[in-house]
Design a protein around this motif. Structure first.
Motif, PDB file in Angstrom:
ATOM      1  N   VAL A   1       1.133   4.871  -2.416  1.00  0.00           N
ATOM      2  CA  VAL A   1       0.947   6.217  -1.867  1.00  0.00           C
ATOM      3  C   VAL A   1       2.241   7.016  -1.883  1.00  0.00           C
ATOM      4  O   VAL A   1       2.249   8.215  -2.202  1.00  0.00           O
ATOM      5  CB  VAL A   1       0.372   6.131  -0.434  1.00  0.00           C
ATOM      6  CG1 VAL A   1       0.279   7.518   0.193  1.00  0.00           C
ATOM      7  CG2 VAL A   1      -1.003   5.463  -0.457  1.00  0.00           C
TER       8      VAL A   1
ATOM      9  N   LYS B   1       0.841  -1.205   0.000  1.00  0.00           N
ATOM     10  CA  LYS B   1       0.000   0.000   0.000  1.00  0.00           C
ATOM     11  C   LYS B   1       0.875   1.253   0.000  1.00  0.00           C
ATOM     12  O   LYS B   1       0.578   2.233  -0.706  1.00  0.00           O
ATOM     13  CB  LYS B   1      -0.922  -0.015   1.215  1.00  0.00           C
ATOM     14  CG  LYS B   1      -1.912  -1.171   1.217  1.00  0.00           C
ATOM     15  CD  LYS B   1      -2.505  -1.402   2.603  1.00  0.00           C
ATOM     16  CE  LYS B   1      -3.174  -2.753   2.686  1.00  0.00           C
ATOM     17  NZ  LYS B   1      -3.540  -3.114   4.068  1.00  0.00           N
TER      18      LYS B   1
ATOM     19  N   VAL C   1      -6.099   1.623  -2.109  1.00  0.00           N
ATOM     20  CA  VAL C   1      -4.721   1.851  -2.558  1.00  0.00           C
ATOM     21  C   VAL C   1      -4.023   0.545  -2.931  1.00  0.00           C
ATOM     22  O   VAL C   1      -3.096   0.544  -3.751  1.00  0.00           O
ATOM     23  CB  VAL C   1      -3.895   2.631  -1.507  1.00  0.00           C
ATOM     24  CG1 VAL C   1      -4.462   4.026  -1.312  1.00  0.00           C
ATOM     25  CG2 VAL C   1      -3.810   1.888  -0.180  1.00  0.00           C
TER      26      VAL C   1
ATOM     27  N   ALA D   1      -4.673   6.523  -4.518  1.00  0.00           N
ATOM     28  CA  ALA D   1      -3.557   7.265  -3.929  1.00  0.00           C
ATOM     29  C   ALA D   1      -3.589   8.732  -4.343  1.00  0.00           C
ATOM     30  O   ALA D   1      -3.289   9.622  -3.533  1.00  0.00           O
ATOM     31  CB  ALA D   1      -2.226   6.627  -4.324  1.00  0.00           C
TER      32      ALA D   1
END
Length: 361
Positions: free
Chosen positions: A19, A15, A168, A350
């Protein structure tokens, strides 16, 4: 703006990869690795192949009881937060790293961002469920994957700072699944030749992970799962956490497993390849359930409930008891709908997350 991000387990690395690519364009991110997953294939390899910025801090906590592990993280994270003085502390998911980061920040009045907020299995015996609920209730910004997560938070009186952005992890799956398609099929088996030995390349396989405490707290539960695997119509590739692997090896000495290929943890791109091309995934992992769904691979979840309730629609994911007959029935006889909804977004979660943080909404 400065954000301290706390991660410590495989799903969080994935994840964070999605991001961090966006965050680095607009602010300073300081990554803290708690060391919750410390095996090289569960940690270092993920940073390398997913191009995640190297952590500025590594607490090296390792394994231990929930209390000891969380306590060590709390002390280390608090020291870092005092030194870095960030605008936000960001955490992902539901691990001990998640709750430790959130608590450490909240106690010294640093706003908490919780990515993947609002998930509920409604089983308070699960440590992950306790971590989710506590983290949500002390977070200032809560980024949710689905409408169900929003509803769960509303039912608990949490409505401020809640945003539905998509998932995400879906961003990461869609992004990196393009990468695995660029690699020759034989290369995946070449990389793992030491595992398959005389089997060579498999034309058909199931992929499994078994790591949750409720499934690995006794050898008998693991034995039940493995006995079912031995009756599958194709080999089961089973990347295993070191503790689970040791248990499986002990069982293998008695059961002489032939259809279960137990391997050390593998990298994310390899995991995506074997997930995408499996007959089915059989797992107790929340993250792998969702990855299987996104990649159109049917899944059987070895649990009594799932936080990813959307995946159950159309039997694309089904729950199985830790019972040999039930596992075999769900694997062999489940009728799966041809229709499948896109619950987790188009790969832009994101982007939405970062824009929301920067806007200060």
């Amino acid at each position: 703006m400065k954000i301290v991000t706390v991660i410590g387990a495989r799903p969080q690395f994935i994840k964070a990869a999605a991001v961090s690519r966006k965050l680095e364009q607009v602010c300073e991110e300081v990554i803290v690795h708690t060391g919750q997953h410390y095996d090289a294939n569960m940690s270092e390899l993920f940073f390398e192949e997913l191009h995640i910025p190297k952590p500025k801090y590594n607490l090296g906590v390792g394994s231990g009881s929930h209390a000891r592990q969380t306590a060590e993280m709390l002390v280390g994270i608090e020291d870092i937060l005092i030194k870095e003085n960030p605008d936000y502390l960001m955490v992902y998911g539901d691990t001990n790293s998640t709750i430790a980061g959130a608590l450490a920040a909240s106690k010294i009045h640093i706003p908490v961002i919780h990515v993947e907020a609002g998930l509920r299995s409604f089983n308070m015996a699960m440590p992950e469920e306790q971590n989710r609920i506590l983290t949500d209730h002390i977070s200032s910004l809560l980024f949710c994957s689905t409408d169900a997560s929003i509803e769960n938070l509303e039912n608990e009186g949490i409505t401020k700072g809640v945003h539905r952005i998509g998932d995400v992890m879906c961003d990461a799956v869609l992004y990196y699944s393009q990468e695995i398609d660029k690699k020759e099929r034989s290369q995946y088996f070449k990389d793992l030749h030491y595992i398959f030995g005389e089997r060579g390349e498999l034309n058909k396989w199931y992929l499994s992970t078994v790591h949750r405490a409720e499934n690995t707290d006794t050898p008998e539960k693991v034995r039940t799962i493995l006995r079912a695997f031995e009756k599958f119509d194709a080999p089961v590739i089973l990347p295993a956490h070191p503790r689970t692997r040791k248990m499986i090896e002990q069982i293998n000495e008695e059961e002489h497993l032939k259809n279960t290929v137990c391997v050390e943890p593998i990298g994310y791109l390899e995991m995506l390849y074997f997930t995408k091309n499996a007959v089915k995934v059989v797992t107790d992992s929340g993250g792998l359930q969702k990855e299987a769904y996104i990649l159109d691979t049917p899944c059987v979840t070895l649990r009594e409930q799932t936080e990813w309730v959307e995946t159950l629609n159309g039997n694309h994911n089904v729950l199985a008891h830790i019972d040999e007959d039930d596992i075999l029935d769900k694997v062999n006889n489940t009728v799966i709908s041809e229709e499948k909804e896109n619950y987790y977004g188009a790969g832009d979660a994101a982007d939405k997350l970062v824009k929301t943080i920067i806007s200060g909404e």
